[in-house]
Write a protein that holds these residues in place. Structure first.
Motif, short mmCIF file in Angstrom:
data_model
loop_
_atom_site.label_atom_id
_atom_site.label_comp_id
_atom_site.label_asym_id
_atom_site.label_seq_id
_atom_site.Cartn_x
_atom_site.Cartn_y
_atom_site.Cartn_z
N GLU A 169 0.84 -1.18 0.00
CA GLU A 169 0.00 0.00 0.00
C GLU A 169 0.88 1.25 0.00
N ALA A 170 0.52 2.20 -0.87
CA ALA A 170 1.28 3.44 -0.94
C ALA A 170 0.97 4.31 0.28
N LYS A 171 1.96 5.08 0.70
CA LYS A 171 1.80 5.97 1.84
C LYS A 171 2.17 7.38 1.41
N VAL A 172 1.26 8.31 1.68
CA VAL A 172 1.48 9.71 1.32
C VAL A 172 1.84 10.47 2.59
N LEU B 295 -11.68 18.28 12.15
CA LEU B 295 -10.78 17.50 11.31
C LEU B 295 -9.44 17.23 11.96
N VAL B 296 -9.04 18.06 12.92
CA VAL B 296 -7.70 17.93 13.48
C VAL B 296 -7.72 17.45 14.92
N GLU B 297 -8.88 17.16 15.48
CA GLU B 297 -8.95 16.76 16.88
C GLU B 297 -8.73 15.26 17.06
N ASN B 298 -9.18 14.46 16.17
CA ASN B 298 -8.91 13.02 16.24
C ASN B 298 -8.92 12.51 14.81
N ILE B 299 -7.81 12.74 14.14
CA ILE B 299 -7.77 12.56 12.69
C ILE B 299 -8.16 11.15 12.28
N ALA B 300 -7.57 10.14 12.95
CA ALA B 300 -7.82 8.75 12.55
C ALA B 300 -9.29 8.39 12.71
N SER B 301 -9.88 8.75 13.86
CA SER B 301 -11.28 8.39 14.12
C SER B 301 -12.22 9.13 13.19
N VAL B 302 -11.97 10.44 13.02
CA VAL B 302 -12.85 11.25 12.14
C VAL B 302 -12.78 10.75 10.71
N ALA B 303 -11.55 10.48 10.22
CA ALA B 303 -11.40 10.00 8.84
C ALA B 303 -12.12 8.68 8.64
N GLU B 304 -11.99 7.77 9.61
CA GLU B 304 -12.63 6.46 9.48
C GLU B 304 -14.15 6.60 9.37
N TYR C 69 -4.65 17.93 5.53
CA TYR C 69 -5.78 17.19 6.05
C TYR C 69 -6.91 17.13 5.01
N LEU C 70 -7.13 18.23 4.34
CA LEU C 70 -8.24 18.25 3.38
C LEU C 70 -8.06 17.21 2.30
N GLN C 71 -6.80 16.92 1.93
CA GLN C 71 -6.56 15.95 0.86
C GLN C 71 -6.97 14.53 1.24
N HIS C 72 -6.97 14.25 2.53
CA HIS C 72 -7.19 12.87 2.97
C HIS C 72 -8.57 12.65 3.56
N PHE C 73 -9.46 13.65 3.47
CA PHE C 73 -10.83 13.48 3.92
C PHE C 73 -11.75 13.57 2.70
N PRO C 74 -12.87 12.85 2.73
CA PRO C 74 -13.79 12.88 1.59
C PRO C 74 -14.66 14.14 1.57
N ILE C 75 -14.01 15.30 1.48
CA ILE C 75 -14.72 16.58 1.45
C ILE C 75 -15.14 16.89 0.02
N THR C 76 -16.37 17.38 -0.14
CA THR C 76 -16.84 17.76 -1.48
C THR C 76 -17.05 19.26 -1.62
N GLN C 77 -17.18 19.98 -0.49
CA GLN C 77 -17.54 21.40 -0.59
C GLN C 77 -16.99 22.18 0.59
N HIS D 15 -8.19 23.95 -7.29
CA HIS D 15 -7.08 23.03 -7.50
C HIS D 15 -7.32 21.69 -6.81
N MET D 16 -8.11 21.68 -5.76
CA MET D 16 -8.38 20.43 -5.05
C MET D 16 -9.70 19.80 -5.48
N ASN D 17 -10.29 20.34 -6.55
CA ASN D 17 -11.53 19.78 -7.11
C ASN D 17 -12.66 19.78 -6.09
N LEU D 18 -12.76 20.88 -5.34
CA LEU D 18 -13.85 21.06 -4.37
C LEU D 18 -14.74 22.21 -4.81
N SER D 19 -16.03 22.12 -4.52
CA SER D 19 -16.94 23.21 -4.81
C SER D 19 -16.95 24.19 -3.64
#
Length: 804
Positions: free
Chosen positions: A309-312, A673-682, A708-716, A746-750
């Motif tokens: 698995e790739a790691k960024v 988004l920055v208080e508990n990154i792993a739990s929030v992302a999951e 952080y924004l790059q690794h969360f499924p944010i749309t807007q 640039h991040m493809n967000l509305s």
């Protein structure tokens, strides 16, 4: 050609012969042993039978003491050839007669004596007369060589025959193994050796043994198949290698390939350009000379833990000139030639970091005075209050408003007004200690946050009084700006903390109220907030009590504020909760939501909102939605989101209401988004699998990071209304919004702008590239029936009635 001793047929025949010999000898030994036992019994039986024949005559001779008769009896016994010595004794043991003959030399006598050493050499027969009277004894000594000679010869022939049979069988097996196995295998090896020596491998390979229907035939066919499969795999590997090199060297990304010892093995031109190395020089380096954290130990640990698995991640790389610069790396462990390698693609994110720092600075600092702004205060005041409570000391907040600043600004111009604000901020800072915080709230309003004034309210009041008087004195001194002397004063409101139920909003509100009292008292003064403190505590208790029964009494209801595109078409709603209590009246959300979060009622309130929105969405879904409509946005409290069962609760509501989950847009804050990154992302990715969308509310006012924004499924992203409100008066708001829109593109967000209240704001936002809006200019929040009419009719916003 293999030597004989190494051939498979020789080894098989050798071990077969050994096994046969062992088996033959074992069986022969068993047979000899059994024969030997039987032979001993036979010899004893024969000796005794011979003695019994002569028993009567010997008895008579012994009874009569007849030596002549005794001699004849013993001579008769000697004729049997089994004895070499005989003796006849009377009952008193006296010899009557005896015979003896020397032992004849025999070839097998020595062997016989060793084999039959357990066989008795002397046999005795007691002579009885009338079965009651013993008259003497006959004693004979057997010739063991004579009696066992036949047995030995017979068994020697048996052993010789077994050995000869074993050798003949071994030779036959050797010939059989050679003909059936060794020779075909030798020919197969010769063909394989020929292939090994041939520099140009043939396209086709066929062994003669493939026609056989035995194991050799299967082996030959298997080798043939494996050979062709090998050729195919080699071809595919060659293609893969060519493709890998093409990707590596033609990619627009900078790429490096290193082994797990860190040695750089390959790179592309972009990597050389970005790191400012020649390729030959770069290939002499190790990865840790570019990235000091990437040691061989870390690479090996990564290789053991990663599963392809790739790691960024973000780090700093060092150029050839020794200057470090930030990069974003996508690293992976790949296998080449059966060995693990580290493949890294990286890009320079210097500009991204600068943009992020700019957004951070513009969001939290005032561009004119370089003082922290309102957002900075909102983020830090709660910590100051908590620290005061924990350490049992008293702090203070001073709300400062310049008197008659507007008249100076209007009469002398904004540039003079700005210069006056800068000088004012310098005088304020000069009166503070390092631990104190000075904030420009906007316009001519400043806030001073003093974390530590004393241990008691009396001590704190005394110190803050001295500070307030010093501030009034400093601000009343002349300001020399553009060869003009200017005089101003200030009104100061003071609120001390902590007190029971104190929070940042209350403290600010109290200080603001006290400041207006100072203005009303004649300006150039300060006032403490005290009179209404107890009344506010009582009101808070009343609100909390009413909140506990609000859901049960059906006091909550929802309103929906339209969200529109640049053509005025309805694209969605934001669901807004409202609370009407018979005693308290209409309670605004910014008053009861913080209380609900603090006392733990936000979970029930949030679930009520989600359930009712989904039911309403299902009703709208059943009557049909316009093609431009994307869904309904719901604000999610951080306290509600961090609950373990949040994902399960959302999925349960969706399942019960049977609503299209893609119509749900959950609005969260940046701080979440920055208080508990792993739990929030999951949790976000789990809900993303159900097609639920996410927006960041009030973007630009929190601690968000582009990484952080790059690794969360944010749309807007939703631009905070404070930026929109300042569009026509504060140039910095233009810069912030422009930065946010550019970054989102640039991040493809509305991007959606909140709080649009005038046409000019909409026009400015549209020119910046923001095409989604929400605010009173288009429509106030409306109840569900009116929202249903908006969905059913061909309506363009803003409504004509609102424009009128």
């Amino acid at each position: 050609m293999l030597p004989l001793r190494k051939r498979l047929s020789y080894k098989q025949a050798k071990w077969a012969l050994v096994l046969i010999l062992l088996l033959s000898l074992s069986m022969s030994a068993l047979q000899i042993f059994v024969d030997w036992q039987e032979e001993k019994a036979t010899i004893q039986s024969q000796v005794m039978s011979t003695l019994y024949i002569a028993e009567n005559a010997a008895t008579e001779a012994a009874y009569l003491l007849d030596e002549g008769l005794a001699k004849k009896v013993l001579t008769g016994l000697m004729r049997s050839g089994s004895f070499y010595k005989t003796r006849l004794e009377d009952d008193l043991g006296n010899e009557l007669a005896s015979t003896y003959r020397p032992l004849q030399p025999m070839f097998l006598r020595g062997l016989s004596e060793k084999v039959f050493k357990e066989l008795p050499q002397d046999f005795r027969l007691t002579l009885m007369r009338n079965a009651h009277l013993s008259v003497g004894t006959v004693i004979v000594s057997i010739d063991s060589g004579a009696v066992t000679n036949a047995f030995l010869r017979r068994n020697i022939r048996l052993i010789s025959t077994s050995l000869l049979s074993a050798f003949l069988l071994g030779a036959a097996m050797f010939i059989l193994f050679y003909l059936q196995i060794s020779r075909p295998l030798s020919r197969l090896i010769d063909q394989l050796s020929w292939l090994e020596k041939d520099g140009n491998d043939p396209v086709q390979l066929q062994f003669k043994q493939t026609a056989r229907e035995d194991e050799l035939g299967i082996l030959a066919r298997t080798i043939t198949a494996l050979w062709h499969k090998r050729r195919k795999v080699e071809t595919e590997l060659a293609k893969s290698e060519a493709y890998f090199k093409a990707v590596l060297h033609q990619s627009s990304e900078s790429m490096l390939l290193a082994n797990l010892k860190g040695q750089i093995l390959d790179c592309n031109g972009e990597a050389c350009r970005l790191l400012a190395y020649d390729k030959s020089a770069l290939l002499t380096l190790k990865i840790q000379q570019i990235d000091f954290d990437h040691t061989p130990e870390r690479l090996k640990e990564w290789a053991e833990r990663s599963q392809g698995e790739a790691k960024v991640y973000e780090t700093n790389y060092r150029r050839s000139n020794g200057i470090d610069f930030p990069v974003e790396v996508c690293g992976n462990i790949i296998t080449l030639d059966h060995e693990a390698h580290f493949l890294a693609s990286f890009r320079d994110i210097t500009q991204r970091k600068l943009d992020q720092e700019q957004v951070q600075f513009l969001a939290y600092y005032d561009a004119l005075t370089n003082l922290p702004n309102r957002r900075f205060l909102n983020q830090n005041i709660e910590n100051v209050i908590t620290t005061a409570q924990d350490n049992d000391h008293v702090g203070g907040l001073l709300f400062i408003d310049l008197d008659r600043f507007k008249s100076i600004n209007d009469s002398m111009g904004h540039h003079v007004g700005d210069a006056l604000l800068v000088e004012t901020s310098k005088r304020l800072m000069a009166c503070l200690s390092e631990a104190d915080i000075a904030v420009r709230m906007g316009g001519d309003e400043f806030v001073l946050l003093i974390p530590m004034l004393g241990r008691t309210f009396e001590e704190a009041q005394s110190k803050v009084t001295l500070l307030a008087e010093t501030l009034l004195s400093q601000l009343s001194k002349v300001f020399r700006l553009e060869q003009t002397d200017l005089f101003i004063s200030a009104s100061i409101g003071i609120s001390l903390f902590p007190f029971e139920g104190a929070n940042d909003a209350q403290i600010l509100r109290q200080a603001d109220t006290a400041m207006y009292e100072a203005k009303e008292s004649g300006r150039n003064a300060y006032r403490f907030y005290r009179q209404e403190m107890q009344q506010q505590v009582a009101e808070r208790a009343k609100l909390e009590k009413a909140l506990h029964s609000a859901i049960g009494n059906n006091e909550f209801y929802l309103e929906y504020q339209p969200q529109v595109n640049q053509d005025g078409q309805l694209i969605g709603f934001e669901a807004l909760i409202r609370w009407f209590n018979d005693e308290l009246g209409l309670v605004p959300p910014n008053r009861f939501i913080p209380v609900a979060e603090e006392v733990g009622l936000i979970y029930g309130v949030g679930n009520w909102v989600l359930d009712n929105v989904c039911q309403q969405l299902k009703a709208w879904q059943d009557i049909g939605l316009p093609p431009t409509f994307k869904g309904v946005a719901i604000n999610i409290s951080p306290y509600q989101f961090v609950k373990e069962s949040f994902v399960e609760s959302v999925c349960d509501v969706i399942a019960r209401s049977e609503v299209d989950s893609s119509l749900l847009d959950l609005e969260i804050t940046e701080g979440m988004l920055v208080e508990n990154i792993a739990s929030v992302a999951e949790k976000m990715w789990q809900l993303k699998e159900h097609n639920i969308r996410f927006s960041i509310d009030d973007f630009g006012t929190g601690y968000s990071s582009l990484r952080y924004l790059q690794h969360f499924p944010i749309t807007q992203l939703k631009i905070d209304q404070s930026f929109v409100r300042d569009l026509t008066s504060d140039p910095q708001s233009h810069v912030i919004i422009n930065t946010i829109v550019s970054m989102a593109t640039h991040m493809n967000l509305s991007v959606l702008a909140e709080g649009v209240e005038h046409q000019v704001e909409k026009d400015i936002l549209e020119n910046m590239g923001c095409s989604k809006y929400q605010g009173y200019f288009f429509s106030k929040p409306v109840k569900a029936d009116t929202a249903t009419q908006y969905l059913s009719g061909d309506i363009t916003f803003p409504l004509q009635s609102q424009n009128a």
